[in-house]
Design an enzyme around this catalytic site. Structure first.
Site, PDB file in Angstrom:
ATOM      1  N   ASP A 119      -6.450   0.974   0.942  1.00 42.51           N
ATOM      2  CA  ASP A 119      -6.536   1.285   2.366  1.00 42.51           C
ATOM      3  C   ASP A 119      -7.915   0.860   2.866  1.00 42.51           C
ATOM      4  O   ASP A 119      -8.676   0.206   2.160  1.00 42.51           O
ATOM      5  CB  ASP A 119      -6.243   2.764   2.624  1.00 42.51           C
ATOM      6  CG  ASP A 119      -7.343   3.685   2.100  1.00 42.51           C
ATOM      7  OD1 ASP A 119      -8.284   3.206   1.414  1.00 42.51           O
ATOM      8  OD2 ASP A 119      -7.273   4.894   2.380  1.00 42.51           O
ATOM      9  N   LYS A 174       0.829  -1.198   0.000  1.00 39.30           N
ATOM     10  CA  LYS A 174       0.000   0.000   0.000  1.00 39.30           C
ATOM     11  C   LYS A 174       0.866   1.253   0.000  1.00 39.30           C
ATOM     12  O   LYS A 174       0.680   2.159  -0.833  1.00 39.30           O
ATOM     13  CB  LYS A 174      -0.927   0.015   1.222  1.00 39.30           C
ATOM     14  CG  LYS A 174      -1.892   1.204   1.225  1.00 39.30           C
ATOM     15  CD  LYS A 174      -2.620   1.355   2.548  1.00 39.30           C
ATOM     16  CE  LYS A 174      -1.742   2.059   3.562  1.00 39.30           C
ATOM     17  NZ  LYS A 174      -2.471   2.445   4.794  1.00 39.30           N
TER      18      LYS A 174
END
Length: 287
Positions: free
Chosen positions: A173, A155
């Site tokens: 997320d 991420k």
């Protein structure tokens, strides 16, 4: 107070007159095919592009190193809290070499407001040391290299690649994962599996901006506990319409940031951002 993008409230109210969206009604009548889901997903992306033409990363940064550090700090806290913390952080430690040489207790004190400051301090010193020793003090522009840095997963790496290097990436997320499941684009819970399935729906060129738009929508409209369904501009395309407040007036009161007339999360937002900048952190109280 920041203004809403012109004509968006009308668009939002337009699709919220019925108790169930067309997408939801269609899903009850007949299972959605893969092709229909892909078409609906891409239409949602196009609609969000109209609602959030100014979508952007909500962390303040001036270079890849600042974005990398800010993204690591953003775990388990808000981008606003990070943005209020990083000015003092980068004034004291502007380069990887500076941060690698930091006294841990002093670095901890600077980043304390972001939470989990001891673990984050270890990550920041570790990644800065790696940048100094293995990458000549420069943030690498490859996923395979970024994920070798302490505290950096896919991420974080995709955030840096997409926004500092222009390399397309999906930022999975909590907001992104929640919305793509609500929209029935995937049933996966694991972020890497979510990333893989969403990557098959959209062309690579859309990945970075899709991430911004979805995250913007999750923070402003499609909240975790009480989505503002009655003020949602993509309600007719949402199979989960009705999970939140459907009354348009009540829903509009749930809108956040610039859509609700409030400041955003960035202290230094892009020039085309239609809302107000966030306020800097209040001065620390003196003994």
């Amino acid at each position: 107070m920041g203004e809403q993008p012109s004509a968006k409230p009308k668009k939002a109210a337009k699709g919220t007159k019925s108790k169930s969206s067309p997408a939801a009604a269609g899903a009850k009548a007949k299972p959605e095919s893969r092709l229909a889901m892909v078409r609906r997903a891409r239409r949602i992306n196009r609609e969000l592009a109209e609602v959030y033409p100014y979508a952007h990363p909500e962390l303040d940064f001036r270079n890849p190193f600042e974005l990398l550090v800010a993204t690591v700090l953003s775990a388990q806290t808000t981008d606003l809290r990070v943005n209020q913390t990083t000015p003092a952080l980068f004034a004291k430690y502007p380069t990887p070499e500076d941060m690698a040489a930091a006294v841990p207790e002093e670095l901890e004190e600077v980043i304390r407001p972001t939470g989990f400051f001891r673990a984050k301090t270890r990550s920041l010193i570790g990644l800065s040391t790696a940048l100094r020793d293995r990458f000549d003090g420069e943030v690498p522009g490859r996923l395979a290299d970024l994920v070798t840095l302490p505290g950096v997963g896919r991420k974080t790496a995709n955030v840096v690649l997409g926004n500092a290097f222009g390399v397309p990436g999906l930022t999975v997320d909590t907001h992104f994962g929640r919305l793509v499941r609500r929209w029935k684009w995937t049933e996966q819970e694991d972020p890497e599996k979510v990333e893989a399935e969403i990557a098959e729906i959209f062309p690579k060129s859309e990945w970075t901006m899709l991430s911004h738009r979805v995250i913007f929508h999750g923070r402003r409209v499609c909240h975790s506990r009480k989505p503002a369904c009655g003020a949602c501009p993509i309600a007719p395309l949402c199979p989960s319409y009705g999970e939140g407040e459907t009354d348009p007036e009540k829903a509009r009161k749930l809108l956040k940031y610039e859509l609700g007339g409030y400041p955003g999360q960035r202290l230094s937002p892009p020039a085309d951002y239609p809302g107000r900048p966030a306020p800097p952190a209040a001065p620390a109280a003196r003994d």
